[in-house]
Every structure is written in C-alpha cells, then in structure tokens.
Design a protein around this motif. Structure first.
Motif, PDB file in Angstrom:
ATOM      1  N   PHE A  26       0.829  -1.204   0.000  1.00 36.39           N
ATOM      2  CA  PHE A  26       0.000   0.000   0.000  1.00 36.39           C
ATOM      3  C   PHE A  26       0.867   1.260   0.000  1.00 36.39           C
ATOM      4  O   PHE A  26       0.597   2.212  -0.736  1.00 36.39           O
ATOM      5  CB  PHE A  26      -0.925   0.010   1.225  1.00 36.39           C
ATOM      6  CG  PHE A  26      -2.225  -0.712   0.992  1.00 36.39           C
ATOM      7  CD1 PHE A  26      -3.240  -0.117   0.264  1.00 36.39           C
ATOM      8  CD2 PHE A  26      -2.429  -1.988   1.483  1.00 36.39           C
ATOM      9  CE1 PHE A  26      -4.434  -0.779   0.025  1.00 36.39           C
ATOM     10  CE2 PHE A  26      -3.618  -2.668   1.260  1.00 36.39           C
ATOM     11  CZ  PHE A  26      -4.623  -2.062   0.531  1.00 36.39           C
ATOM     12  N   ILE A  27       1.893   1.275   0.829  1.00 41.35           N
ATOM     13  CA  ILE A  27       2.759   2.457   0.905  1.00 41.35           C
ATOM     14  C   ILE A  27       3.542   2.642  -0.401  1.00 41.35           C
ATOM     15  O   ILE A  27       3.688   3.763  -0.901  1.00 41.35           O
ATOM     16  CB  ILE A  27       3.703   2.353   2.112  1.00 41.35           C
ATOM     17  CG1 ILE A  27       2.880   2.449   3.405  1.00 41.35           C
ATOM     18  CG2 ILE A  27       4.779   3.429   2.077  1.00 41.35           C
ATOM     19  CD1 ILE A  27       3.668   2.296   4.668  1.00 41.35           C
ATOM     20  N   GLY A  34      13.008  -3.407  -2.782  1.00 40.08           N
ATOM     21  CA  GLY A  34      11.932  -2.929  -3.655  1.00 40.08           C
ATOM     22  C   GLY A  34      11.147  -4.020  -4.317  1.00 40.08           C
ATOM     23  O   GLY A  34      10.773  -3.905  -5.469  1.00 40.08           O
ATOM     24  N   GLN A  35      10.790  -5.098  -3.578  1.00 34.33           N
ATOM     25  CA  GLN A  35      10.013  -6.164  -4.188  1.00 34.33           C
ATOM     26  C   GLN A  35       8.651  -5.685  -4.645  1.00 34.33           C
ATOM     27  O   GLN A  35       8.073  -6.211  -5.565  1.00 34.33           O
ATOM     28  CB  GLN A  35       9.826  -7.313  -3.188  1.00 34.33           C
ATOM     29  CG  GLN A  35      11.098  -8.106  -2.972  1.00 34.33           C
ATOM     30  CD  GLN A  35      10.873  -9.263  -2.025  1.00 34.33           C
ATOM     31  OE1 GLN A  35       9.819  -9.384  -1.403  1.00 34.33           O
ATOM     32  NE2 GLN A  35      11.872 -10.106  -1.900  1.00 34.33           N
ATOM     33  N   GLY A  36       8.122  -4.642  -3.937  1.00 37.97           N
ATOM     34  CA  GLY A  36       6.772  -4.179  -4.225  1.00 37.97           C
ATOM     35  C   GLY A  36       6.584  -3.679  -5.635  1.00 37.97           C
ATOM     36  O   GLY A  36       5.510  -3.770  -6.183  1.00 37.97           O
ATOM     37  N   TRP A  37       7.619  -3.103  -6.262  1.00 41.65           N
ATOM     38  CA  TRP A  37       7.442  -2.601  -7.627  1.00 41.65           C
ATOM     39  C   TRP A  37       8.376  -3.262  -8.616  1.00 41.65           C
ATOM     40  O   TRP A  37       8.448  -2.872  -9.755  1.00 41.65           O
ATOM     41  CB  TRP A  37       7.629  -1.091  -7.678  1.00 41.65           C
ATOM     42  CG  TRP A  37       8.992  -0.604  -7.325  1.00 41.65           C
ATOM     43  CD1 TRP A  37      10.058  -0.493  -8.151  1.00 41.65           C
ATOM     44  CD2 TRP A  37       9.433  -0.144  -6.070  1.00 41.65           C
ATOM     45  NE1 TRP A  37      11.132   0.020  -7.489  1.00 41.65           N
ATOM     46  CE2 TRP A  37      10.771   0.244  -6.188  1.00 41.65           C
ATOM     47  CE3 TRP A  37       8.825  -0.021  -4.806  1.00 41.65           C
ATOM     48  CZ2 TRP A  37      11.518   0.730  -5.129  1.00 41.65           C
ATOM     49  CZ3 TRP A  37       9.570   0.465  -3.756  1.00 41.65           C
ATOM     50  CH2 TRP A  37      10.894   0.839  -3.934  1.00 41.65           C
ATOM     51  N   GLY A  89       3.262   5.831  -2.812  1.00 40.13           N
ATOM     52  CA  GLY A  89       4.486   6.586  -3.095  1.00 40.13           C
ATOM     53  C   GLY A  89       4.792   6.662  -4.577  1.00 40.13           C
ATOM     54  O   GLY A  89       5.139   7.732  -5.101  1.00 40.13           O
ATOM     55  N   LEU A  90       4.647   5.537  -5.289  1.00 43.05           N
ATOM     56  CA  LEU A  90       4.918   5.542  -6.731  1.00 43.05           C
ATOM     57  C   LEU A  90       3.893   6.383  -7.488  1.00 43.05           C
ATOM     58  O   LEU A  90       4.235   7.099  -8.429  1.00 43.05           O
ATOM     59  CB  LEU A  90       4.908   4.105  -7.267  1.00 43.05           C
ATOM     60  CG  LEU A  90       6.119   3.240  -6.912  1.00 43.05           C
ATOM     61  CD1 LEU A  90       5.962   1.845  -7.500  1.00 43.05           C
ATOM     62  CD2 LEU A  90       7.412   3.860  -7.419  1.00 43.05           C
ATOM     63  N   SER A  91       2.631   6.294  -7.073  1.00 45.07           N
ATOM     64  CA  SER A  91       1.589   7.105  -7.730  1.00 45.07           C
ATOM     65  C   SER A  91       1.865   8.588  -7.533  1.00 45.07           C
ATOM     66  O   SER A  91       1.756   9.390  -8.469  1.00 45.07           O
ATOM     67  CB  SER A  91       0.209   6.760  -7.158  1.00 45.07           C
ATOM     68  OG  SER A  91      -0.072   5.401  -7.310  1.00 45.07           O
ATOM     69  N   PHE A  92       2.232   8.957  -6.316  1.00 49.78           N
ATOM     70  CA  PHE A  92       2.521  10.355  -5.998  1.00 49.78           C
ATOM     71  C   PHE A  92       3.718  10.853  -6.816  1.00 49.78           C
ATOM     72  O   PHE A  92       3.647  11.914  -7.461  1.00 49.78           O
ATOM     73  CB  PHE A  92       2.800  10.488  -4.502  1.00 49.78           C
ATOM     74  CG  PHE A  92       2.821  11.897  -4.008  1.00 49.78           C
ATOM     75  CD1 PHE A  92       1.661  12.519  -3.570  1.00 49.78           C
ATOM     76  CD2 PHE A  92       4.015  12.617  -3.967  1.00 49.78           C
ATOM     77  CE1 PHE A  92       1.669  13.822  -3.115  1.00 49.78           C
ATOM     78  CE2 PHE A  92       4.038  13.926  -3.509  1.00 49.78           C
ATOM     79  CZ  PHE A  92       2.870  14.527  -3.080  1.00 49.78           C
ATOM     80  N   THR A  99      14.396   6.600  -1.936  1.00 49.60           N
ATOM     81  CA  THR A  99      15.198   6.077  -0.825  1.00 49.60           C
ATOM     82  C   THR A  99      14.299   5.627   0.325  1.00 49.60           C
ATOM     83  O   THR A  99      14.497   4.549   0.905  1.00 49.60           O
ATOM     84  CB  THR A  99      16.178   7.155  -0.331  1.00 49.60           C
ATOM     85  OG1 THR A  99      17.011   7.557  -1.410  1.00 49.60           O
ATOM     86  CG2 THR A  99      17.049   6.612   0.801  1.00 49.60           C
ATOM     87  N   LEU A 100      13.294   6.447   0.630  1.00 49.12           N
ATOM     88  CA  LEU A 100      12.362   6.088   1.699  1.00 49.12           C
ATOM     89  C   LEU A 100      11.579   4.824   1.346  1.00 49.12           C
ATOM     90  O   LEU A 100      11.375   3.950   2.196  1.00 49.12           O
ATOM     91  CB  LEU A 100      11.394   7.248   1.961  1.00 49.12           C
ATOM     92  CG  LEU A 100      11.984   8.454   2.689  1.00 49.12           C
ATOM     93  CD1 LEU A 100      10.965   9.596   2.732  1.00 49.12           C
ATOM     94  CD2 LEU A 100      12.392   8.078   4.107  1.00 49.12           C
ATOM     95  N   LEU A 101      11.140   4.723   0.086  1.00 50.11           N
ATOM     96  CA  LEU A 101      10.368   3.542  -0.316  1.00 50.11           C
ATOM     97  C   LEU A 101      11.223   2.283  -0.266  1.00 50.11           C
ATOM     98  O   LEU A 101      10.774   1.232   0.203  1.00 50.11           O
ATOM     99  CB  LEU A 101       9.815   3.747  -1.732  1.00 50.11           C
ATOM    100  CG  LEU A 101       8.697   4.780  -1.872  1.00 50.11           C
ATOM    101  CD1 LEU A 101       8.281   4.928  -3.334  1.00 50.11           C
ATOM    102  CD2 LEU A 101       7.489   4.382  -1.035  1.00 50.11           C
TER     103      LEU A 101
END
Length: 230
Positions: free
Chosen positions: A148-149, A222-225, A153-156, A212-214
């Motif tokens: 979710f985060i 960075g598995q999420g993206w 973050g990527l959308s923003f 960096t924060l993500l």
C-alpha cells in the motif's frame, strides 16, 4: 530565487499528486483484489489494457484524452452539462488524466501484494465472523502495508513528474493547469536557466529522497514494484 508562478506551480503539483494518489488508492484497491483472485482466460487481455499507460507514449494517451474531454465528445459534453465548465484545460481534467496515466503504478504493487497474501488468513477471519470490511482493515491492510505504501508513493512520484499528458489535456495556464514540469519547460524555452536549474534540482532531490524512503521501508530491495520492470 523562485518566482510567485513557480510557487503556485509547486502547490498545484502537490495538490494534483495528492488527489490523484488518494483516488487511486480508494478505487484501485478493490480492483487489484478482484484481479488477484480472478482466474479467466481473458485476464491477460484485461491486465494488458490496464497496463497500457506504462508503455504508451504520454502524448498518445494525452491526445486521446484530449479528444475525449473536448466539449464535442459525449464525455466532455456530459461533464459540461453537469458542472457548467469544460473538462479539457481544467484542473479536474488533469486529475482524471493523471488517474488514468498513473493507474498501473498503483495497481501493480497492490496486485503483487494481494497475490502473495496467504488467503488462509482471510478464510480464518471469515470463519470467526469477520465481515469483508473488518477483514480488510484488521487482516489484509496490516499484512499488505508495504504494497500500500509503495503504491501510494509511486503514484505520488509519478504524478509529480508527469509532462506529456498534462501538457496535452491541461495546456499551460498559470495557477490552473501549470504544474512543475510545465513551468520548468517554459523557463527553458525562455532561456531562464537559473529558474530551470532551481526547479530541476528540487524535482531531482524530491525523487531521490522518496525512492530512498520507499526502498528503505520495503526493506528487501523494492520487491513491491520490481514486477513492473520485468
């Protein structure tokens, strides 16, 4: 030193990115959950349509959106009838265009997170009498916090960096549709390199800090993206 127009562009860009990201999280979350639990031979076709903004040139998407938003189209005509103003070259048009353009950046991390979620936790929650909303907030949301985060973050960040789509459907109206990337382009065209450097450096630092924060939050490289780059 930044001029007043630049500060207005910063405020408009942040407002656009925040509204777009919130709308994406609200509307794309149920879509991602449905897709993660849907098996059908047409699923690859449906996923391809939703992922098109990842590979389409932004000007192509912007052109079709501009045609759809024009007062002569059913969408633009209906919008003007409902709101009293046209959709093209308006902030509302930018929000809708940014929503469509950034949709894959919210969908992919959420889809990946929901696919990897052990569905037995959901089944146990239902067996204990949890409803769908309670299961989402007490089971799914805490266990998929990282996707979710990352999705938000990527959308923003992606909305902050938009150029082609917002230029096509919003033009360059200071205080209304002039976002940071358009303001930067205008400074370069006017040979105002000092202003252009200031805006570019700000965007560069913002992008670096956010990524960096993500990465730090995601904790595992960075598995999420990562699935988006495959």
């Amino acid at each position: 030193m930044l001029e007043n127009n630049a500060f207005a562009a910063v405020g408009l860009t942040l407002k656009l990115a925040f509204l777009t990201s919130v709308l994406l999280m609200v509307l794309v979350t149920p879509l991602a959950w449905k897709l993660a639990n849907w098996q059908h031979k047409l699923k690859p076709v449906f996923m391809s349509v939703l992922a098109l903004p990842l590979v389409l040139p932004p000007t192509v998407l912007g052109f079709y959106l501009l045609v759809a938003f024009s007062p002569q189209s059913p969408v633009g005509e209906g919008w003007q009838w409902l709101t009293g103003h046209q959709l093209a070259f308006s902030f509302d048009g930018l929000v809708i265009g940014s929503f469509i353009y950034s949709l894959p950046f919210a969908l992919q991390p959420l889809y990946s997170g929901f696919t990897q979620l052990d569905k037995r936790y959901v089944e146990v929650a239902h067996s204990l009498g949890f409803g769908k909303i309670e299961t989402f907030f007490r089971i799914i949301l805490p266990m998929c916090k990282a996707p979710f985060i990352v999705a938000f973050g990527l959308s923003f960040a992606h909305t902050i960096g938009e150029f082609g789509v917002v230029l096509m459907i919003g033009g360059n109206i200071p205080g209304e549709t002039q976002v940071l990337s358009i303001a930067l382009y205008e400074h370069v065209e006017a040979l105002e390199y000092g202003q252009a450097h200031a805006l570019s450096l700000g965007l560069l630092l913002f992008s670096f800090l956010l990524l960096t924060l993500l990465y730090r939050f995601n904790g595992k490289g960075g598995q999420g993206w990562s699935s988006m780059s495959r």
